[in-house]
Scaffold this active site. Structure first.
Site, PDB file in Angstrom:
ATOM      1  N   GLN A   1       9.512  -9.695 -16.314  1.00  0.00           N
ATOM      2  CA  GLN A   1       9.442  -8.300 -16.725  1.00  0.00           C
ATOM      3  C   GLN A   1       9.677  -8.178 -18.228  1.00  0.00           C
ATOM      4  O   GLN A   1      10.494  -8.876 -18.810  1.00  0.00           O
ATOM      5  CB  GLN A   1      10.488  -7.489 -15.962  1.00  0.00           C
ATOM      6  CG  GLN A   1      10.108  -6.047 -15.779  1.00  0.00           C
ATOM      7  CD  GLN A   1      10.880  -5.384 -14.655  1.00  0.00           C
ATOM      8  OE1 GLN A   1      11.285  -6.048 -13.702  1.00  0.00           O
ATOM      9  NE2 GLN A   1      11.086  -4.090 -14.742  1.00  0.00           N
TER      10      GLN A   1
ATOM     11  N   SER B   1      12.223 -15.259 -13.622  1.00  0.00           N
ATOM     12  CA  SER B   1      12.635 -14.156 -12.755  1.00  0.00           C
ATOM     13  C   SER B   1      11.522 -13.811 -11.762  1.00  0.00           C
ATOM     14  O   SER B   1      11.167 -14.631 -10.931  1.00  0.00           O
ATOM     15  CB  SER B   1      13.064 -12.954 -13.602  1.00  0.00           C
ATOM     16  OG  SER B   1      13.654 -11.948 -12.807  1.00  0.00           O
ATOM     17  N   LEU B   2      10.926 -12.606 -11.856  1.00  0.00           N
ATOM     18  CA  LEU B   2       9.841 -12.259 -10.919  1.00  0.00           C
ATOM     19  C   LEU B   2       8.700 -13.269 -10.998  1.00  0.00           C
ATOM     20  O   LEU B   2       7.943 -13.448 -10.038  1.00  0.00           O
ATOM     21  CB  LEU B   2       9.314 -10.850 -11.184  1.00  0.00           C
ATOM     22  CG  LEU B   2       8.314 -10.667 -12.339  1.00  0.00           C
ATOM     23  CD1 LEU B   2       6.873 -10.827 -11.873  1.00  0.00           C
ATOM     24  CD2 LEU B   2       8.496  -9.320 -12.999  1.00  0.00           C
TER      25      LEU B   2
ATOM     26  N   HIS C   1      20.047  -9.542 -12.388  1.00  0.00           N
ATOM     27  CA  HIS C   1      20.628 -10.891 -12.388  1.00  0.00           C
ATOM     28  C   HIS C   1      22.128 -10.897 -12.671  1.00  0.00           C
ATOM     29  O   HIS C   1      22.611 -11.665 -13.495  1.00  0.00           O
ATOM     30  CB  HIS C   1      19.885 -11.799 -13.378  1.00  0.00           C
ATOM     31  CG  HIS C   1      18.456 -12.028 -13.013  1.00  0.00           C
ATOM     32  ND1 HIS C   1      18.073 -12.757 -11.918  1.00  0.00           N
ATOM     33  CD2 HIS C   1      17.309 -11.573 -13.591  1.00  0.00           C
ATOM     34  CE1 HIS C   1      16.746 -12.758 -11.829  1.00  0.00           C
ATOM     35  NE2 HIS C   1      16.266 -12.041 -12.822  1.00  0.00           N
TER      36      HIS C   1
ATOM     37  N   GLN D   1      18.517 -15.819  -6.508  1.00  0.00           N
ATOM     38  CA  GLN D   1      18.002 -15.470  -7.832  1.00  0.00           C
ATOM     39  C   GLN D   1      18.254 -14.008  -8.198  1.00  0.00           C
ATOM     40  O   GLN D   1      18.391 -13.663  -9.367  1.00  0.00           O
ATOM     41  CB  GLN D   1      16.487 -15.763  -7.853  1.00  0.00           C
ATOM     42  CG  GLN D   1      15.830 -15.680  -9.200  1.00  0.00           C
ATOM     43  CD  GLN D   1      14.479 -14.997  -9.097  1.00  0.00           C
ATOM     44  OE1 GLN D   1      14.385 -13.849  -8.693  1.00  0.00           O
ATOM     45  NE2 GLN D   1      13.447 -15.717  -9.468  1.00  0.00           N
TER      46      GLN D   1
END
Length: 322
Positions: free
Chosen positions: A10, A95-96, A212, A261
């Site tokens: 992101q 991340s994503l 996170h 995560q």
């Protein structure tokens, strides 16, 4: 040459991303059509035409960035006639982007990835009231000092009556770039502490939730339930996971790491150092922007970064593989 394909997270979103891919390659267009069908809405119209404020909403940005990344992968495969596993030794996503990596490596069905990321975005947003959490980026700081700053900020301000709060390291991005996440007051304290300790630059980030960190536990519970119902296959290429910073291929383990995560640190610096230690010399960033490409050399001088998100770049890269 040993190569790893990496996928952005992101912050890399931009209106119009992936549009040229969809117009140039039927395989890319199909990805957007499948994501639209999975979500029951025209996400592709938002991706290609905006507005940016709506695209940037977490529940839209996450599946949108995944769609663009996988569209780039499928376009590259159609041009070269090769599978991703023929071209790279590892995949990894920030991340994503880990969902993008799993979909690219055919461990996760594209439609499932889209629905999971829509859910993930909503769950992360709903885990805390808007404004109660925050994130900050520190530049020119190494991990040990960042841990010290986070711990001091979390301990609170006794004089002000504030007790223990959450201030966790969310991202260790490499090149001296570390992101903290947690309760707003604690993160604001961290910025002041970092400045006092001589950190080059510390800035609050314009985010809608503290990603996170342990405050995202409710979202992790949601994702745990959702992932338990999803079919996950062995990836065609090993995935260097955010949480473990090493290559993973076991579906059960990958499933658990995706849950961890949500609250865990993105260990990007260690992940890319691991890739370099495995002999990787080229990182190819597939999708929107070139954030990860920019970090490559700062993490390890052995790594050359290359961003591929448009037809011209795909064609040029394909020629190097011929």
């Amino acid at each position: 040459m040993k190569r790893a394909f990496v996928f952005p997270g992101q912050g890399s979103q931009a209106v119009g991303m992936g549009k040229e891919l969809a117009e140039a390659y039927p395989a890319a267009r199909e990805v957007f059509d499948m994501v639209d069908a999975a979500l029951g809405e025209k996400l592709s119209a938002l991706i290609f035409g905006g507005p940016l404020e709506t695209l940037t909403l977490t529940e839209n940005a996450q599946p949108a960035l995944m769609a663009v990344s996988v569209a780039a992968v499928r376009a590259l495969e159609s041009v070269t006639g090769k599978q991703l596993s023929d071209m790279g030794s590892f995949v990894a996503g920030h991340s994503l982007g880990e969902y993008s990596a799993l979909a690219a490596a055919r461990a996760l069905e594209l439609e499932d990835a889209a629905r999971l990321l829509r859910l993930r975005g909503r769950a992360m947003q709903q885990a805390m009231p808007v404004g109660a959490g925050a994130m900050c980026a520190m530049l020119g700081v190494e991990i040990d000092l960042a841990r010290e700053i986070a711990a001091e900020a979390a301990a609170g301000d006794a004089a002000g009556g504030a007790g223990e709060q959450v201030c966790d390291i969310a991202n260790d991005n490499g090149g001296g770039q570390i992101v903290l996440s947690g309760d707003r007051q604690a993160v604001e304290r961290a910025v002041a502490i970092a400045t006092a300790k001589g950190v080059k630059r510390s800035i609050m980030l314009p985010v809608s939730a503290p990603f996170h960190c342990t405050l995202m536990a409710p979202a992790a519970d949601v994702m745990g339930q959702a992932l338990a119902e999803i079919s996950l296959q062995k990836p065609s290429v090993p995935v260097i996971a955010n949480v473990s910073a090493q290559a993973e291929t076991d579906p059960a383990n990958l499933r658990q790491l995706l849950v961890q995560q949500v609250t865990g640190m993105v260990r990007w610096r260690e992940s890319m150092a691991y890739a370099a230690d495995q002999g990787v010399t080229q990182l190819v960033e597939l999708g929107a922007g070139k954030v990860l490409t920019g970090l490559a050399k700062r993490i390890d001088p052995r790594l050359e970064g290359l961003a591929i998100g448009a037809p011209a770049a795909i064609e040029a890269f394909a020629e190097t593989l011929a």
